[in-house]
Design a protein around this motif. Structure first.
Motif, PDB file in Angstrom:
ATOM      1  N   LEU A 134       0.995  -1.117  -0.183  1.00  0.00           N
ATOM      2  CA  LEU A 134       0.020  -0.054   0.099  1.00  0.00           C
ATOM      3  C   LEU A 134       0.795   1.280   0.070  1.00  0.00           C
ATOM      4  O   LEU A 134       2.107   1.197   0.595  1.00  0.00           O
ATOM      5  CB  LEU A 134      -0.769  -0.159   1.215  1.00  0.00           C
ATOM      6  CG  LEU A 134      -2.200  -0.979   1.121  1.00  0.00           C
ATOM      7  CD1 LEU A 134      -2.811  -0.712   2.826  1.00  0.00           C
ATOM      8  CD2 LEU A 134      -2.972  -0.693   0.209  1.00  0.00           C
ATOM      9  N   PRO A 135       0.617   2.139  -0.583  1.00  0.00           N
ATOM     10  CA  PRO A 135       1.197   3.551  -0.537  1.00  0.00           C
ATOM     11  C   PRO A 135       1.227   4.126   0.980  1.00  0.00           C
ATOM     12  O   PRO A 135       0.492   3.823   1.656  1.00  0.00           O
ATOM     13  CB  PRO A 135       0.550   4.442  -1.605  1.00  0.00           C
ATOM     14  CG  PRO A 135      -0.804   4.132  -1.501  1.00  0.00           C
ATOM     15  CD  PRO A 135      -0.874   2.814  -1.194  1.00  0.00           C
ATOM     16  N   GLY A 136       2.224   4.975   1.085  1.00  0.00           N
ATOM     17  CA  GLY A 136       2.325   5.763   2.413  1.00  0.00           C
ATOM     18  C   GLY A 136       1.391   6.634   2.641  1.00  0.00           C
ATOM     19  O   GLY A 136       0.433   6.942   1.711  1.00  0.00           O
ATOM     20  N   HIS A 137       0.812   6.813   3.815  1.00  0.00           N
ATOM     21  CA  HIS A 137      -0.119   7.804   4.497  1.00  0.00           C
ATOM     22  C   HIS A 137      -1.522   7.438   3.866  1.00  0.00           C
ATOM     23  O   HIS A 137      -2.074   8.171   3.527  1.00  0.00           O
ATOM     24  CB  HIS A 137       0.197   9.179   3.817  1.00  0.00           C
ATOM     25  CG  HIS A 137       1.700   9.370   4.206  1.00  0.00           C
ATOM     26  ND1 HIS A 137       2.651   9.705   3.224  1.00  0.00           N
ATOM     27  CD2 HIS A 137       2.378   9.772   5.263  1.00  0.00           C
ATOM     28  CE1 HIS A 137       3.825   9.912   3.627  1.00  0.00           C
ATOM     29  NE2 HIS A 137       3.853   9.984   4.981  1.00  0.00           N
ATOM     30  N   ARG A 163       5.135   3.945   7.988  1.00  0.00           N
ATOM     31  CA  ARG A 163       4.994   4.159   6.602  1.00  0.00           C
ATOM     32  C   ARG A 163       3.560   4.520   6.265  1.00  0.00           C
ATOM     33  O   ARG A 163       2.973   5.702   5.701  1.00  0.00           O
ATOM     34  CB  ARG A 163       5.537   3.462   5.733  1.00  0.00           C
ATOM     35  CG  ARG A 163       5.734   4.049   4.548  1.00  0.00           C
ATOM     36  CD  ARG A 163       6.719   3.135   3.502  1.00  0.00           C
ATOM     37  NE  ARG A 163       5.821   1.897   3.349  1.00  0.00           N
ATOM     38  CZ  ARG A 163       4.666   1.581   2.374  1.00  0.00           C
ATOM     39  NH1 ARG A 163       4.368   2.571   1.766  1.00  0.00           N
ATOM     40  NH2 ARG A 163       3.987   0.279   2.172  1.00  0.00           N
ATOM     41  N   VAL A 164       2.642   3.514   6.458  1.00  0.00           N
ATOM     42  CA  VAL A 164       1.270   3.502   5.857  1.00  0.00           C
ATOM     43  C   VAL A 164       0.203   4.426   6.404  1.00  0.00           C
ATOM     44  O   VAL A 164      -0.852   4.829   6.021  1.00  0.00           O
ATOM     45  CB  VAL A 164       0.748   2.067   5.623  1.00  0.00           C
ATOM     46  CG1 VAL A 164       1.834   1.378   4.659  1.00  0.00           C
ATOM     47  CG2 VAL A 164       0.765   1.366   6.857  1.00  0.00           C
ATOM     48  N   GLY A 168      -1.390  11.409  12.558  1.00  0.00           N
ATOM     49  CA  GLY A 168      -2.252  11.242  13.448  1.00  0.00           C
ATOM     50  C   GLY A 168      -2.948   9.654  13.671  1.00  0.00           C
ATOM     51  O   GLY A 168      -3.833   9.562  14.646  1.00  0.00           O
ATOM     52  N   GLY A 169      -2.393   8.917  12.649  1.00  0.00           N
ATOM     53  CA  GLY A 169      -2.947   7.529  12.661  1.00  0.00           C
ATOM     54  C   GLY A 169      -2.572   6.766  14.002  1.00  0.00           C
ATOM     55  O   GLY A 169      -1.527   6.943  14.595  1.00  0.00           O
ATOM     56  N   ARG A 170      -3.413   5.702  13.975  1.00  0.00           N
ATOM     57  CA  ARG A 170      -3.235   4.903  15.349  1.00  0.00           C
ATOM     58  C   ARG A 170      -2.700   3.455  15.047  1.00  0.00           C
ATOM     59  O   ARG A 170      -3.215   2.983  14.023  1.00  0.00           O
ATOM     60  CB  ARG A 170      -4.229   4.816  16.043  1.00  0.00           C
ATOM     61  CG  ARG A 170      -5.202   6.244  16.256  1.00  0.00           C
ATOM     62  CD  ARG A 170      -6.345   6.264  16.978  1.00  0.00           C
ATOM     63  NE  ARG A 170      -7.510   5.326  16.582  1.00  0.00           N
ATOM     64  CZ  ARG A 170      -8.181   5.831  15.565  1.00  0.00           C
ATOM     65  NH1 ARG A 170      -7.939   6.817  14.777  1.00  0.00           N
ATOM     66  NH2 ARG A 170      -9.350   5.158  15.393  1.00  0.00           N
ATOM     67  N   PHE A 171      -1.861   2.919  15.993  1.00  0.00           N
ATOM     68  CA  PHE A 171      -1.369   1.519  15.812  1.00  0.00           C
ATOM     69  C   PHE A 171      -2.002   0.855  17.156  1.00  0.00           C
ATOM     70  O   PHE A 171      -1.842   1.294  18.410  1.00  0.00           O
ATOM     71  CB  PHE A 171       0.100   1.678  15.911  1.00  0.00           C
ATOM     72  CG  PHE A 171       0.908   0.325  15.778  1.00  0.00           C
ATOM     73  CD1 PHE A 171       1.058  -0.268  14.814  1.00  0.00           C
ATOM     74  CD2 PHE A 171       1.170  -0.372  17.218  1.00  0.00           C
ATOM     75  CE1 PHE A 171       1.750  -1.695  14.701  1.00  0.00           C
ATOM     76  CE2 PHE A 171       1.966  -1.595  17.148  1.00  0.00           C
ATOM     77  CZ  PHE A 171       2.051  -2.147  15.878  1.00  0.00           C
ATOM     78  N   ILE A 242       0.295  16.200  12.177  1.00  0.00           N
ATOM     79  CA  ILE A 242       0.774  17.437  11.525  1.00  0.00           C
ATOM     80  C   ILE A 242      -0.196  17.579  10.227  1.00  0.00           C
ATOM     81  O   ILE A 242      -1.104  16.961   9.839  1.00  0.00           O
ATOM     82  CB  ILE A 242       2.201  17.450  11.008  1.00  0.00           C
ATOM     83  CG1 ILE A 242       2.853  18.604  10.802  1.00  0.00           C
ATOM     84  CG2 ILE A 242       2.488  16.298   9.946  1.00  0.00           C
ATOM     85  CD1 ILE A 242       4.167  18.580  10.559  1.00  0.00           C
ATOM     86  N   GLY A 243      -0.161  18.881   9.839  1.00  0.00           N
ATOM     87  CA  GLY A 243      -0.981  19.307   8.758  1.00  0.00           C
ATOM     88  C   GLY A 243      -0.750  18.287   7.366  1.00  0.00           C
ATOM     89  O   GLY A 243       0.035  17.650   7.143  1.00  0.00           O
ATOM     90  N   PRO A 244      -1.714  18.706   6.463  1.00  0.00           N
ATOM     91  CA  PRO A 244      -1.688  18.052   5.189  1.00  0.00           C
ATOM     92  C   PRO A 244      -0.300  17.879   4.387  1.00  0.00           C
ATOM     93  O   PRO A 244       0.350  19.094   4.224  1.00  0.00           O
ATOM     94  CB  PRO A 244      -2.830  18.625   4.311  1.00  0.00           C
ATOM     95  CG  PRO A 244      -3.847  19.135   5.492  1.00  0.00           C
ATOM     96  CD  PRO A 244      -2.938  19.468   6.448  1.00  0.00           C
ATOM     97  N   GLY A 245      -0.040  16.945   3.808  1.00  0.00           N
ATOM     98  CA  GLY A 245       1.425  17.022   3.075  1.00  0.00           C
ATOM     99  C   GLY A 245       2.532  16.919   4.021  1.00  0.00           C
ATOM    100  O   GLY A 245       3.341  17.179   3.022  1.00  0.00           O
TER     101      GLY A 245
END
Length: 409
Positions: A134-137, A163-164, A168-171, A242-245
């Motif tokens: 899968l691509p990052g983010h 990476r993916v 703000g994503g959660r593990f 953090i913000g977009p991009g």
């Protein structure tokens, strides 16, 4: 046990499940005691019998992941698909759940189970958890159920999870960990008994690897005790927001030139430090701790747009939890919340590392830095009057500190 052996073992279990057998990947006694399989789930309503038969997990990561409608989820080592189906129900029709598994037989089983459940918001991917296709983010949450311990390259698995994930994503995973005084022979026997064929991480090793790839807000809570220092556990962590991009990650070997260029640009403003020339990289790294160094980067170009790092205040043991920090943002990227995001991630990471006090010095004229630090819990302890001469002018410095409400309370 090698990767191919793990895949073949689980393929055999999947083939058994496809014929209607219940599968067990650990000692029968451990399974019967309710440590593995469906015993870890509170509610399996609507999950096909085939998915329940093939469950070999050691907990319910989906229930503890706090999934929200519309989120995208990745299940590492999805097996027969039970956690994918549980997650699909929680994220709803506008969400998406990917199940990744290296066994084609497990994928066939999972697709059959998804079809029986009528799940249309799921997709099963063939591949290794050490190299996610899968691509990052691209996902909001990564879950896994008693699979990471099977990998022979756990740092790669955690790096791929980071990476993916979007910022703000959660593990949130269930896994097997070790802790306690048991010797290597007894511990290895216990790991084999519970099906941890590649060897588990200690709790501190798990924490260290999560920190090393960039995760913060790390929590590892033991659940079932399998004896000889081997436990099931729930592991939670988060990718800095953090913000977009943009993305916040640890400094890498390729970053020094950009870090020092931003450092020099900050010094050139005359408001960042008494220093006027950025040090060499050797000087920079010698004066700062090897951990707690982060950069904010553009996700398209990997260009560094800001950094934060820590320095030791004293070598005396009593000050082990006291550090000083510096945070700099590229002059062309200020007023975009980058400094705030970097400092927020740094504070969280420092508390993960057991730091109870962060100190810094700020020129009174540097109102932007003063405002930022105060917004994130720093207070002014006092003014060091005319502490140094800068460009021919004797200047004051405000001494600030942030005392953790989590560590050392």
């Amino acid at each position: 046990m090698a990767h191919d052996e793990v895949v073949e073992r689980h393929s055999g279990l999947a083939r058994a499940a496809l014929t209607g057998e219940a599968v067990v990947d650990c000692d029968t006694e451990e399974f019967d005691q309710g440590c593995f399989g469906t015993a870890g789930y509170d509610d399996t309503t609507g999950v096909p019998e085939g998915a329940l038969r093939a469950s070999m997990g050691c907990g319910d990561p989906v229930a503890l992941a706090g999934l929200r409608a519309g989120e995208t989820v990745l299940d590492l080592g999805s097996g027969g698909g039970i956690d994918v189906l549980m997650a699909a129900r929680r994220v709803g029709p506008y969400g998406r759940v990917y199940g990744l598994d290296a066994s084609p037989d497990m994928q066939e089983l999972a697709r059959d189970n998804a079809a029986q459940a009528g799940a249309t918001n799921v997709e099963f991917l063939h591949g290794r958890i050490e190299a996610v296709p899968l691509p990052g983010h691209s996902v909001d949450v990564v879950v896994s159920n008693c699979v990471i311990n099977l990998s022979g390259d756990k740092p790669a698995v955690l790096a791929e999870a980071f990476r993916v994930l979007r910022p703000g994503g959660r593990f949130g995973v269930s896994d097997v960990v070790t802790e306690g005084p048991a010797g290597p022979v007894r511990r290895a026997a216990a790991e084999q008994r519970v099906g941890c064929v590649a060897g588990s991480l200690t709790i501190e090793e798990y924490r260290d690897l999560l920190r090393a790839v960039g995760f913060v807000s790390i929590s590892i809570r033991r659940t079932a005790d399998h004896g000889d220092g081997v436990h099931s556990a729930i592991v939670h962590a988060r990718k800095p927001s953090i913000g977009p991009g943009l993305e916040i990650r640890p400094m890498r070997e390729a970053d020094p030139a950009q870090v020092l260029a931003i450092y020099q640009a900050g010094l050139d403003t005359g408001q960042a430090s008494f220093e006027t020339v950025a040090p060499s990289w050797e000087g920079f790294t010698a004066s700062r701790l090897p951990h707690l160094r982060y950069v904010a980067v553009d996700t398209e170009t990997d260009e560094v747009v800001g950094w934060v790092a820590a320095s030791q205040v004293s070598t005396r043991p009593v000050y082990a939890g006291v550090i000083e920090h510096s945070v700099y943002v590229h002059p062309g990227c200020q007023a975009h919340g980058i400094g705030r995001a970097l400092l927020t991630a740094f504070i969280t990471a420092s508390e993960d590392a057991g730091i109870w006090t962060i100190q810094t010095g700020v020129f009174p004229e540097n109102t932007a830095s003063l405002t930022l630090h105060q917004a994130l819990g720093f207070r002014v302890l006092g003014t060091r009057e005319r502490v140094g001469c800068h460009h021919g002018v004797w200047r004051d410095v405000l001494l600030m500190e942030r005392r953790s409400t989590v560590v050392g309370t």
